[in-house]
Design a protein around this motif. Structure first.
Motif, mmCIF file in Angstrom:
data_model
loop_
_atom_site.group_PDB
_atom_site.id
_atom_site.type_symbol
_atom_site.label_atom_id
_atom_site.label_comp_id
_atom_site.label_asym_id
_atom_site.label_seq_id
_atom_site.Cartn_x
_atom_site.Cartn_y
_atom_site.Cartn_z
ATOM 1 N N GLN A 265 3.900 3.867 -2.320
ATOM 2 C CA GLN A 265 3.408 4.116 -3.758
ATOM 3 C C GLN A 265 3.965 2.442 -4.489
ATOM 4 O O GLN A 265 4.977 2.086 -3.215
ATOM 5 N N ASN A 267 6.556 2.360 -7.625
ATOM 6 C CA ASN A 267 6.848 3.029 -9.239
ATOM 7 C C ASN A 267 5.411 4.589 -9.122
ATOM 8 O O ASN A 267 5.184 5.025 -10.353
ATOM 9 N N GLY A 268 5.754 5.291 -8.343
ATOM 10 C CA GLY A 268 5.605 6.892 -8.520
ATOM 11 C C GLY A 268 3.886 6.297 -8.331
ATOM 12 O O GLY A 268 3.728 7.611 -8.362
ATOM 13 N N GLN A 269 3.200 5.456 -8.277
ATOM 14 C CA GLN A 269 1.723 5.118 -8.449
ATOM 15 C C GLN A 269 1.484 5.157 -6.733
ATOM 16 O O GLN A 269 1.870 3.656 -6.559
ATOM 17 N N LYS A 270 -0.057 5.264 -6.555
ATOM 18 C CA LYS A 270 -0.517 5.065 -4.928
ATOM 19 C C LYS A 270 -1.083 3.522 -5.635
ATOM 20 O O LYS A 270 -1.644 2.906 -6.174
ATOM 21 N N ASN A 308 7.832 4.817 -1.342
ATOM 22 C CA ASN A 308 7.704 4.204 -1.570
ATOM 23 C C ASN A 308 8.463 2.685 -1.675
ATOM 24 O O ASN A 308 9.149 2.467 -0.746
#
Ligand code: AMP
Ligand code: ZN
Length: 468
Positions: A265, A267-270, A308
């Motif tokens: 990821q 910042n928390g996104q794939k 992350n």
């Protein structure tokens, strides 16, 4: 050594036993070669490499198959935009992919089948599915798999099958299907596909993506095999559909254990091409990071936990690797000395290392066993470890590295050292002997500017190219 893996099919961590003694058949979904793979993709390939190497560590012989998706919407669109034939378009990306695997020290699979080279195998599956009354042709010339006619559909994704029946969807790209969940086995020819087309008894077109993996995995690994892996996004619908196509034809269980890694990821996104939040391997190499450092970061978390990506993690990997290199360099120097074997050994942590791997690839525990060994080896060196003890410690590192693949063993320290670099290093050794610290620091900085790192230990100084 009994291995335990989390099986997505049963949603349980289970003891792993291969179908045939001592050999494992393993299929890993590979890249779509329309562009450079990003390091999110490489998280999946590194997890699979970790799995493969763990199986080898446990004594298995592994036959791994990784497909290359060289025909799909994206490759066709790309080749048309570039105005070149499909295979000319995908070739440089295939080459780049293999170069990237090498840079990350990923062990090669035994077979890399390309989809365009296996169209007959895919057509056979479609024929068999027609014969069984499970495939049907739609009004656009495409052939669909009917999930209604395959009652086991949904087992991997643990689906509520009633959701699959909720009517028929018709959109620009999707023609009439009998059920919402039906998927394309064959896409009828469309003008947009240009000359990318194959003839078939049910009409011209090209295979669906899911079909290629069922056809190629069974061709190389048999109708039933041990392990099938991918990123978690592959679980549904791709892997579900692979099971359906294969089992509907053979009537046999397709794959025993399904394993999926969580995403890399940002910042928390794939990390993904479509979100634009990605780095390719060459982006990072261009910024001066090394394949080893990137491998270290991608291996460092548990594969079922999201990881992350940060540049801080790469910097931390650099210092972690420098610590390991410092230890193995000193061991190598000690191993070359002469001296009596006093029988003192660095206590091995291999058992803990193996137990961590066996516990569903527990990377953080395996790294902890590695660091415990580094600490003990450093302490033993200070206490006067014998050359024989140093050689044995290096063997322990070598065994761990069969799985980790990032320990250096001075390969780079033994890289050819240019004469001018050696001359500076010699001058620095002289300055140190004369306790001229200002001059020795100046020479160290000059060497660093030339891309060489100097390390000092009791045994003397070693040189290593920074870029490895
Ligand atoms: P694709 O080329 O998109 O089919 O992806 C190739 C492989 O990379 C598949 O196994 C995907 O599940 C995996 N993958 C894609 N994005 C990520 C990500 N951000 N983290 C981990 N694996 C990924
Ligand atoms: Zn696949």
């Amino acid at each position: 050594m009994e291995l335990k893996f989390y099986n997505s099919l049963t949603r349980q961590t289970e003891p792993f036993h291969s179908l045939k003694p001592d050999t494992v058949g393993m299929y890993t979904c590979g890249p779509t070669v329309y562009n450079f793979a990003h390091i999110g993709n490489f998280r999946a390939y590194i997890f699979e490499d970790f799995l493969r190497r763990t199986l080898e560590f446990a004594g298995y012989k592994v036959k791994q198959v990784m497909n290359l998706t060289d025909v799909d919407d994206k490759t066709i669109r790309g080749s048309q935009a570039a105005g070149v034939p499909l295979q000319d378009y995908t070739k440089p990306y295939i080459e780049a992919f293999f170069a990237d695997l090498k840079a990350l020290n990923i062990e090669p699979a035994e077979v890399y089948p390309a989809a365009t080279q296996h169209i007959p195998e895919m057509k056979h599956l479609i024929e068999a599915l027609f014969e069984k009354g499970i495939a049907y042709k739609s009004d656009d010339g495409s052939v669909y798999f009917s999930v209604e006619r395959f009652p086991a559909y949904g087992r991997l994704a643990h689906l509520d099958r009633s959701a699959l029946r909720s009517g028929v969807r018709i959109s620009n790209d999707e023609y009439e299907k009998e059920s919402f969940g039906d998927f394309a086995l064959w896409k009828g020819w469309d003008e947009k596909d240009g000359d990318v087309v194959w003839d078939a008894p049910w009409g011209r077109g090209r295979p669906g993506w899911h079909l290629e993996c069922s056809a190629m995995s069974m061709k190389y690994l048999g109708e039933s095999f041990d392990l099938h892996t991918g990123g978690i996004d592959n679980l549904f619908p791709h892997h579900e559909n692979e099971i359906a196509q294969a089992e509907a034809v053979t009537g046999k269980p397709f794959v025993h254990t399904w394993m999926h890694c969580a995403h890399l990821q940002v910042n928390g996104q794939k990390m993904s091409k479509s979100l634009g939040n990605f780095f390719t391997l060459r982006d990072l190499l261009g910024k001066g990071y090394t394949g080893r450092e990137i491998r270290y970061v991608l291996l460092s978390g548990h594969y079922r936990q999201p990881l992350n990506f940060t540049f801080d993690a790469l910097t931390a990997a650099r210092s972690a690797l420098a610590r390991i290199d410092g230890c193995t360099d000193a061991l190598r120097l000690r191993a070359k000395e002469t001296g009596a074997d006093d029988g003192v050994r660095v206590p091995s942590t291999l058992e803990a290392f193996g137990a961590a791997l066996a516990d569903d690839l527990n990377a953080s525990e395996a790294f902890a066993a590695l660091y415990a060994f580094v600490r003990s080896a450093n302490a033993a060196l200070t206490a006067g470890l014998s050359p024989a003890g140093a050689r044995e410690a290096l063997e322990v590192f070598a065994k761990m590295d069969r799985v980790l693949g990032f320990i250096d063993f001075g390969r780079s320290a033994e890289a050819e050292i240019p004469a001018e670099v050696q001359a500076l290093a010699d001058a620095r050794a002289k300055a140190r002997a004369e306790k001229n610290w200002a001059e020795s620091d100046r020479l160290r900085d000059e060497l660093a500017r030339m891309g060489w790192q100097v390390r000092d230990s009791r045994e003397g100084q070693t040189l290593r190219p920074v870029a490895q």
